[in-house]
Design a protein around this motif. Structure first.
Motif, PDB file in Angstrom:
ATOM      1  N   GLU A 155       2.726  -5.553   7.077  1.00 21.82           N
ATOM      2  CA  GLU A 155       3.120  -6.912   6.719  1.00 21.82           C
ATOM      3  C   GLU A 155       3.674  -7.643   7.929  1.00 21.82           C
ATOM      4  O   GLU A 155       4.472  -7.088   8.685  1.00 21.82           O
ATOM      5  CB  GLU A 155       4.178  -6.874   5.611  1.00 21.82           C
ATOM      6  N   LEU A 156       3.250  -8.891   8.106  1.00 18.35           N
ATOM      7  CA  LEU A 156       3.911  -9.802   9.044  1.00 18.35           C
ATOM      8  C   LEU A 156       4.877 -10.617   8.207  1.00 18.35           C
ATOM      9  O   LEU A 156       4.470 -11.306   7.266  1.00 18.35           O
ATOM     10  CB  LEU A 156       2.898 -10.714   9.731  1.00 18.35           C
ATOM     11  N   ARG A 157       6.144 -10.537   8.546  1.00 20.16           N
ATOM     12  CA  ARG A 157       7.205 -11.106   7.710  1.00 20.16           C
ATOM     13  C   ARG A 157       8.107 -12.007   8.546  1.00 20.16           C
ATOM     14  O   ARG A 157       8.349 -11.736   9.723  1.00 20.16           O
ATOM     15  CB  ARG A 157       8.031  -9.968   7.107  1.00 20.16           C
ATOM     16  N   ALA A 158       8.605 -13.057   7.943  1.00 15.18           N
ATOM     17  CA  ALA A 158       9.613 -13.885   8.600  1.00 15.18           C
ATOM     18  C   ALA A 158      10.949 -13.157   8.537  1.00 15.18           C
ATOM     19  O   ALA A 158      11.539 -13.017   7.469  1.00 15.18           O
ATOM     20  CB  ALA A 158       9.723 -15.239   7.908  1.00 15.18           C
ATOM     21  N   GLY A 159      11.410 -12.659   9.678  1.00 15.78           N
ATOM     22  CA  GLY A 159      12.703 -11.985   9.723  1.00 15.78           C
ATOM     23  C   GLY A 159      13.822 -12.970   9.980  1.00 15.78           C
ATOM     24  O   GLY A 159      13.594 -14.164  10.199  1.00 15.78           O
ATOM     25  N   LYS A 160      15.026 -12.484   9.998  1.00 20.53           N
ATOM     26  CA  LYS A 160      16.174 -13.376  10.156  1.00 20.53           C
ATOM     27  C   LYS A 160      16.239 -14.004  11.539  1.00 20.53           C
ATOM     28  O   LYS A 160      16.736 -15.119  11.707  1.00 20.53           O
ATOM     29  CB  LYS A 160      17.462 -12.614   9.844  1.00 20.53           C
ATOM     30  N   ALA A 161      15.730 -13.318  12.572  1.00 24.71           N
ATOM     31  CA  ALA A 161      15.748 -13.866  13.931  1.00 24.71           C
ATOM     32  C   ALA A 161      14.377 -14.308  14.405  1.00 24.71           C
ATOM     33  O   ALA A 161      14.263 -15.031  15.384  1.00 24.71           O
ATOM     34  CB  ALA A 161      16.318 -12.836  14.907  1.00 24.71           C
ATOM     35  N   GLY A 162      13.328 -13.882  13.712  1.00 23.04           N
ATOM     36  CA  GLY A 162      11.966 -14.199  14.113  1.00 23.04           C
ATOM     37  C   GLY A 162      10.985 -13.329  13.358  1.00 23.04           C
ATOM     38  O   GLY A 162      11.384 -12.471  12.565  1.00 23.04           O
ATOM     39  N   PRO A 163       9.691 -13.516  13.597  1.00 28.35           N
ATOM     40  CA  PRO A 163       8.694 -12.731  12.860  1.00 28.35           C
ATOM     41  C   PRO A 163       8.813 -11.240  13.169  1.00 28.35           C
ATOM     42  O   PRO A 163       9.146 -10.844  14.285  1.00 28.35           O
ATOM     43  CB  PRO A 163       7.365 -13.300  13.348  1.00 28.35           C
ATOM     44  N   GLU A 164       8.539 -10.429  12.143  1.00 23.78           N
ATOM     45  CA  GLU A 164       8.598  -8.982  12.268  1.00 23.78           C
ATOM     46  C   GLU A 164       7.309  -8.370  11.738  1.00 23.78           C
ATOM     47  O   GLU A 164       6.723  -8.851  10.767  1.00 23.78           O
ATOM     48  CB  GLU A 164       9.783  -8.410  11.486  1.00 23.78           C
ATOM     49  N   LEU A 165       6.885  -7.298  12.385  1.00 20.23           N
ATOM     50  CA  LEU A 165       5.739  -6.518  11.931  1.00 20.23           C
ATOM     51  C   LEU A 165       6.298  -5.322  11.176  1.00 20.23           C
ATOM     52  O   LEU A 165       7.070  -4.528  11.743  1.00 20.23           O
ATOM     53  CB  LEU A 165       4.909  -6.074  13.137  1.00 20.23           C
ATOM     54  N   VAL A 166       5.952  -5.212   9.900  1.00 19.54           N
ATOM     55  CA  VAL A 166       6.575  -4.220   9.028  1.00 19.54           C
ATOM     56  C   VAL A 166       5.522  -3.275   8.461  1.00 19.54           C
ATOM     57  O   VAL A 166       4.600  -3.707   7.780  1.00 19.54           O
ATOM     58  CB  VAL A 166       7.334  -4.905   7.873  1.00 19.54           C
ATOM     59  N   LEU A 167       5.676  -1.998   8.753  1.00 14.47           N
ATOM     60  CA  LEU A 167       4.841  -0.977   8.114  1.00 14.47           C
ATOM     61  C   LEU A 167       5.633  -0.417   6.944  1.00 14.47           C
ATOM     62  O   LEU A 167       6.814  -0.065   7.088  1.00 14.47           O
ATOM     63  CB  LEU A 167       4.494   0.139   9.104  1.00 14.47           C
ATOM     64  N   GLN A 168       4.995  -0.328   5.784  1.00 20.54           N
ATOM     65  CA  GLN A 168       5.691   0.118   4.592  1.00 20.54           C
ATOM     66  C   GLN A 168       4.772   0.937   3.699  1.00 20.54           C
ATOM     67  O   GLN A 168       3.558   0.707   3.683  1.00 20.54           O
ATOM     68  CB  GLN A 168       6.217  -1.088   3.809  1.00 20.54           C
ATOM     69  N   PRO A 169       5.309   1.913   2.960  1.00 20.11           N
ATOM     70  CA  PRO A 169       4.494   2.583   1.964  1.00 20.11           C
ATOM     71  C   PRO A 169       4.121   1.570   0.888  1.00 20.11           C
ATOM     72  O   PRO A 169       4.965   0.788   0.438  1.00 20.11           O
ATOM     73  CB  PRO A 169       5.411   3.685   1.431  1.00 20.11           C
ATOM     74  N   THR A 170       2.879   1.565   0.483  1.00 22.86           N
ATOM     75  CA  THR A 170       2.379   0.515  -0.406  1.00 22.86           C
ATOM     76  C   THR A 170       3.057   0.514  -1.769  1.00 22.86           C
ATOM     77  O   THR A 170       3.470  -0.538  -2.272  1.00 22.86           O
ATOM     78  CB  THR A 170       0.857   0.661  -0.570  1.00 22.86           C
TER      79      THR A 170
END
Length: 358
Positions: A155-170
């Motif tokens: 997931e590309l997510r809007a983080g609190k300081a900027g965009p974050e690339l997030v790998l997560q178990p589905t």
């Protein structure tokens, strides 16, 4: 200009690898059902040093935007997991200025790079004010994109300081989302869109909720409109949303919400409603709307502005007052047109509005 920050620990020749290459490596990582051993193996494979506290592990990436964070299963996550010890690895992508325009631009740039590397995301939307496992979200907007996988999702997510690339178990993230569909007001926020990618086979959709008061509509509509230009700019989409107003006999078109880089709203209320007194203007007062609507149709409109500019609550108050003056007697009389549910190849549900769709 982005700030340059982050640990130098764990720096390697891959420290500043292109975002697309990092995304491919994350997708290909063997997370071993998100066990502690699996996560340590992933960190070693990525060349990242393990550190931080036991309940808040940090992976020193050497990347300028900052180190990655592991999220262990805690009180808010345990109901939704099936044996996993962690529910995500979040990697900061950039640290732009805090204003909505800069944040949206950084997200959009990351989206373009990731799309070149991974293809079109299978899921897109906004988390609204409540992210996975009840996290709070940035005030400027909470857009996200997902490349869904059977076991793991990126997931590309809007983080609190900027965009974050997030790998997560589905499963845990989707289980959390699905179980919010309890029907209570504001139980789900934001909007959610999926396309016809085969990656979405088996994707579940929660039930929604319906607003029970005009106060609820004002809040939900205000939250939606306030963040909309920043979110559409970040996602690279345009939303066209007709809103119909049931008046007892029929449900004619009442508003047209159009948003890409800017938010424009047109009003089609009956002539006996004093729209000027309610705050509506003409093209002369809102010249930016000329690129969206013709000069005389609709006559009444408002320019909400670009990222970070809309006064969401004030706009929502104006729309609710207009709808009631036009004959809508209860929240279910304000209806989202079905045309709004098709956005750039995605089928979209506007969970956060709490309004019926028809």
């Amino acid at each position: 200009m982005n700030e340059q920050r982050g640990s130098t620990a764990g720096e390697s020749s891959r420290a500043e690898e292109p975002l697309g290459d990092l995304a491919r490596r994350l997708v290909a990582a063997d997370t071993d059902d998100w066990t502690p051993e699996g996560m340590r193996a992933v960190a070693a494979e990525l060349g990242w040093a393990w550190g931080g506290a036991a309940d808040a592990p940090v992976l020193a990436t050497g990347r300028a935007a900052g180190d990655a964070r592991l999220r262990p299963v805690g009180e808010y996550e345990k109901r939704y997991v099936g044996g996993e010890s962690y529910v995500e690895i979040a990697v900061p992508v950039a640290v732009p200025a805090p204003d909505a325009t800069a944040q949206a631009a950084a997200f959009r740039a990351a989206k373009e790079e990731l799309t070149k590397a991974l293809g079109v995301p299978s899921v897109m939307g906004s988390h609204g004010d409540m992210g996975p496992f009840y996290d709070s979200q940035p005030l400027w907007g909470a857009p996200f994109l997902r490349w869904r996988g059977q076991a793991d999702t990126l997931e590309l997510r809007a983080g609190k300081a900027g965009p974050e690339l997030v790998l997560q178990p589905t499963d845990p993230a989707e289980n959390w989302f699905w179980r919010q569909g309890v029907g209570e007001e504001h139980s789900i926020s934001g909007f959610f869109g999926s396309n016809r990618d085969t990656a979405n086979v088996g994707l579940g959709f929660p039930g929604g909720w319906k607003a029970r008061s005009w106060e609820t509509v004002t809040r939900s509509l205000g939250d939606f409109l306030g963040a909309l230009p920043a979110e559409t700019a970040a996602l690279g989409i345009r939303i066209g949303m007709p809103l119909y107003g049931r008046n007892g006999q029929s449900a004619p078109l009442l508003f047209e919400v159009a948003c890409g880089e800017r938010l424009s709203i047109g009003c089609f209320a009956p002539d006996d409603v004093d729209l000027a007194a309610l705050g509506w203007g003409t093209v002369a007062e809102h010249p930016h709307t000329a690129s969206v609507f013709s000069d005389d149709d609709p006559v009444w409109r408002v320019d909400g502005g670009g990222p970070g500019e809309p006064k969401g609550h004030a706009l929502a108050e104006m729309l609710v007052a207009t709808a009631r003056a036009a004959g809508a007697s209860e929240p279910t009389d304000l209806i989202v047109g079905g045309e709004a549910c098709y956005v750039d190849g995605y089928d979209v549900t506007y969970y956060g509005l709490g309004l019926p769709t028809g």
